[in-house]
Design a protein around this motif. Structure first.
Motif, PDB file in Angstrom:
ATOM      1  N   TYR A 115       5.652 -10.960  -9.052  1.00 57.71           N
ATOM      2  CA  TYR A 115       5.521  -9.454  -9.200  1.00 57.71           C
ATOM      3  C   TYR A 115       4.631  -9.034  -8.038  1.00 57.71           C
ATOM      4  N   PRO A 116       4.788  -7.961  -7.410  1.00 56.24           N
ATOM      5  CA  PRO A 116       3.993  -7.363  -6.155  1.00 56.24           C
ATOM      6  C   PRO A 116       2.706  -6.856  -6.665  1.00 56.24           C
ATOM      7  N   LYS A 117       1.659  -6.901  -6.021  1.00 51.00           N
ATOM      8  CA  LYS A 117       0.403  -6.144  -6.135  1.00 51.00           C
ATOM      9  C   LYS A 117       0.602  -4.872  -5.410  1.00 51.00           C
ATOM     10  N   ILE A 118      -0.176  -3.735  -5.812  1.00 56.84           N
ATOM     11  CA  ILE A 118      -0.001  -2.785  -5.110  1.00 56.84           C
ATOM     12  C   ILE A 118      -1.493  -1.988  -5.047  1.00 56.84           C
ATOM     13  N   THR A 119      -1.415  -1.154  -3.994  1.00 58.64           N
ATOM     14  CA  THR A 119      -2.945  -0.559  -4.102  1.00 58.64           C
ATOM     15  C   THR A 119      -2.703   0.925  -3.702  1.00 58.64           C
ATOM     16  N   VAL A 120      -3.243   1.803  -4.699  1.00 54.45           N
ATOM     17  CA  VAL A 120      -3.077   3.056  -4.726  1.00 54.45           C
ATOM     18  C   VAL A 120      -4.586   3.789  -5.041  1.00 54.45           C
ATOM     19  N   GLN A 121      -4.528   5.187  -4.769  1.00 49.82           N
ATOM     20  CA  GLN A 121      -5.674   5.889  -5.012  1.00 49.82           C
ATOM     21  C   GLN A 121      -5.628   6.932  -6.402  1.00 49.82           C
ATOM     22  N   THR A 122      -6.929   7.154  -6.739  1.00 55.32           N
ATOM     23  CA  THR A 122      -6.995   8.011  -7.818  1.00 55.32           C
ATOM     24  C   THR A 122      -6.561   9.478  -7.546  1.00 55.32           C
ATOM     25  N   GLY A 123      -6.359   9.952  -8.842  1.00 62.06           N
ATOM     26  CA  GLY A 123      -5.914  11.677  -8.901  1.00 62.06           C
ATOM     27  C   GLY A 123      -4.421  11.982  -8.282  1.00 62.06           C
ATOM     28  N   ILE A 124      -3.816  11.070  -7.598  1.00 57.84           N
ATOM     29  CA  ILE A 124      -2.688  11.484  -6.915  1.00 57.84           C
ATOM     30  C   ILE A 124      -1.405  10.677  -7.434  1.00 57.84           C
ATOM     31  N   PRO A 125      -0.064  11.489  -8.100  1.00 56.63           N
ATOM     32  CA  PRO A 125       0.887  10.895  -8.236  1.00 56.63           C
ATOM     33  C   PRO A 125       1.312   9.595  -7.710  1.00 56.63           C
ATOM     34  N   VAL A 126       2.064   8.878  -8.429  1.00 57.12           N
ATOM     35  CA  VAL A 126       2.423   7.521  -7.732  1.00 57.12           C
ATOM     36  C   VAL A 126       4.124   7.641  -7.967  1.00 57.12           C
ATOM     37  N   ARG A 175       0.833  -1.088   0.089  1.00 57.87           N
ATOM     38  CA  ARG A 175       0.119  -0.111  -0.036  1.00 57.87           C
ATOM     39  C   ARG A 175       0.794   1.284   0.020  1.00 57.87           C
ATOM     40  N   ALA A 176       0.359   2.375  -0.557  1.00 55.75           N
ATOM     41  CA  ALA A 176       0.929   3.446  -0.637  1.00 55.75           C
ATOM     42  C   ALA A 176       1.026   4.405   0.687  1.00 55.75           C
ATOM     43  N   VAL A 204      -6.647   0.303  -7.975  1.00 53.37           N
ATOM     44  CA  VAL A 204      -6.808   1.610  -7.751  1.00 53.37           C
ATOM     45  C   VAL A 204      -7.992   2.072  -7.272  1.00 53.37           C
ATOM     46  N   ARG A 205      -8.240   2.746  -5.919  1.00 53.76           N
ATOM     47  CA  ARG A 205      -9.452   3.057  -5.396  1.00 53.76           C
ATOM     48  C   ARG A 205      -9.586   4.808  -5.172  1.00 53.76           C
ATOM     49  N   GLU A 206     -10.664   5.174  -4.344  1.00 52.09           N
ATOM     50  CA  GLU A 206     -10.912   6.445  -4.361  1.00 52.09           C
ATOM     51  C   GLU A 206     -10.644   6.884  -3.044  1.00 52.09           C
ATOM     52  N   GLY A 207     -10.461   8.149  -2.792  1.00 50.77           N
ATOM     53  CA  GLY A 207     -10.466   8.596  -1.393  1.00 50.77           C
ATOM     54  C   GLY A 207      -9.175   8.281  -0.570  1.00 50.77           C
ATOM     55  N   ASP A 208      -9.681   8.069   0.578  1.00 58.27           N
ATOM     56  CA  ASP A 208      -8.484   7.634   1.478  1.00 58.27           C
ATOM     57  C   ASP A 208      -8.570   6.102   1.899  1.00 58.27           C
ATOM     58  N   GLN A 209      -8.975   5.325   0.942  1.00 61.61           N
ATOM     59  CA  GLN A 209      -9.283   3.858   1.273  1.00 61.61           C
ATOM     60  C   GLN A 209      -7.906   3.138   1.509  1.00 61.61           C
ATOM     61  N   THR A 210      -6.687   3.778   0.722  1.00 56.92           N
ATOM     62  CA  THR A 210      -5.563   3.046   1.037  1.00 56.92           C
ATOM     63  C   THR A 210      -4.859   3.067   2.322  1.00 56.92           C
ATOM     64  N   LYS A 211      -5.502   4.139   3.027  1.00 55.84           N
ATOM     65  CA  LYS A 211      -4.824   4.374   4.525  1.00 55.84           C
ATOM     66  C   LYS A 211      -5.258   3.162   5.472  1.00 55.84           C
TER      67      LYS A 211
END
Length: 442
Positions: free
Chosen positions: A363-374, A344-345, A435-442
């Protein structure tokens, strides 16, 4: 004055019969059976159809008959039966083979063994030439499965070692020439991963079709088989057939041709394919040399096992092509070979930072959120990079990255939610980016 008595004349009696022939695996079988039937005394005409699976024979019933036809066809290594309108055993046989293929494909995919059967993972740009020969040795198992039947038709009943040597020489010539052309093409243009994926899709379909036809599961599909032109070359036939053999659709061969393409040099492409071809020779040569002492029953069983392997490898090739083409994952596409929990990011100065570690077979899975550079930082420890995982493709973001030992940084900005697949450059190792919306990666 009495007219001279005329002698009574009667037209020769000609009978016709039609027999079903089982065990034909390619168009060469059709020609071999036709030659055997034409050699029978009393046969006036004969027609053999690989696509329909039968032979029509016109003959003099006072000289020959069904028992003679059965004998020569079975001596050639095939099965004979009378024509039947329905065959309930055929349906059960087809269903049984399809079940076996499905089970074996699932087991080999889940265990990771299937990737080892497809040598594309070894075909990296900096591969040593010695490894190309090793890849050929490994791939020769596939060659026996896919081309063993053709090999046997060119060696059984012929001049032994000379015929099998000529056949394999033809294959080496074809592979080397193909490498030269691929290297020349690579020096002029380059193919996108999506284009490579489409090539793999086509190769996979052709391999599955070829394997199914070898098994005789759906006779109607034989009409879609590739029919090579017949060339009457006499004693040189094995050489010509070997050359034509190099033009057949073959997944591992295509993988090595992609490598030859990547060299960007006709000379390097030809030399690399020469070494690969020489690696495939020992097992194929041994098969031809031993053909005279192999029983017909053993040969049929070997071709059956090989046909099943061809179908399984075709499914794997299709799955890889599907991944490289950027399509959504298929149910039968096999495991993604990734870690069980996604990395997670964490937010650092308005950027999502993801830290991952490269492993040799996943390879690793990753989880990030929309609209923010990775900023994706992947650490590649010494020894973790191999021929398959050395570069990956992310079709969703049009990204391609080649790994180096140490820290690797991949940057992108996701805008659409969902789970997106990415894979190695050969489509064998697969994983996902969620890729998810909002702060769901926290």
């Amino acid at each position: 004055m009495a007219l001279p008595e005329r002698k009574a004349t009667t037209a020769p009696v000609v009978s016709k019969t039609c027999i079903c022939i089982g065990g034909m695996t390619c168009i060469s079988c059709e020609r071999r059976i036709l030659k055997a039937l034409q050699s029978v005394s009393g046969v006036k005409a004969a027609k053999v159809s690989y696509q329909e699976g039968f032979a029509e024979i016109e003959f003099d019933p006072e000289i020959t008959g069904l028992s003679d036809f059965r004998k020569v066809v079975e001596n050639a290594g095939y099965l004979v039966s009378t024509v039947k309108k329905s065959d309930p055993k055929g349906f059960r046989r087809s269903a049984g083979f399809l079940l076996i293929i499905a089970v074996l494909y699932t087991i080999l995919s889940q265990s990771g063994i299937l990737n080892l059967l497809v040598p594309g993972q070894l075909a990296e740009e900096n591969m040593g030439y010695g490894m190309l020969f090793v890849v050929g040795l490994l791939t020769s198992v596939h060659c026996v499965a896919m081309c063993g039947g053709i090999n046997l038709t060119q060696t059984i009943g012929k001049s032994g070692l000379a015929s099998t040597a000529a056949y394999n020489l033809g294959r080496v010539i074809a592979y080397t020439t193909g490498g030269f052309l691929a290297g020349a093409l690579g020096s002029a243009i380059s193919f996108t991963p999506a284009t490579q994926g489409l090539l793999k899709l086509a190769a996979g379909i052709l391999m599955v079709l070829m394997g199914v036809n070898m098994l005789g599961l759906f006779p109607s599909l034989r009409k879609l088989s590739i029919k090579l032109p017949y060339i009457n070359t006499g004693s040189k036939s094995p050489l010509i057939v070997g050359i034509l053999n190099g033009l057949m659709p073959c997944g591992p061969l295509q993988s090595m041709q992609i490598y030859a393409l990547s060299t960007g040099s006709p000379v390097k492409g030809a030399f690399s394919m020469l070494l690969f071809a020489l690696g495939t020779v020992p097992l194929m040569f041994g098969l031809g040399a031993l053909s005279s002492i192999l029983s017909k029953k053993f040969t049929r069983r070997m071709v059956t096992v090989g046909a099943v392997l061809v179908v399984i490898l075709g499914l794997s090739m299709f799955s890889q092509g599907w991944s490289l083409s950027g399509f959504h994952p298929l149910v039968f596409s096999g495991p993604d070979n990734s870690t069980e929990t996604g990395d997670r990011a964490s937010m650092e100065n308005g950027v999502q930072v993801v830290n991952s570690t490269l492993q040799s077979g996943r390879y690793p899975k990753i989880t990030v959120q929309t609209g923010i550079p990775v900023k994706w930082v992947i650490d590649a420890p010494k020894g973790s990079i191999n021929g398959c995982n050395n570069a990956f493709l992310i079709p969703e973001y049009n990204l391609e990255h080649k790994f180096k030992t140490g820290e690797n940084v991949i940057e992108f900005t996701p805008f659409n939610t969902g789970t997106f697949q990415y894979s190695c450059w050969m489509g064998m190792i697969r994983s996902t980016i969620t890729v998810r919306e909002g702060d769901q990666t926290k």
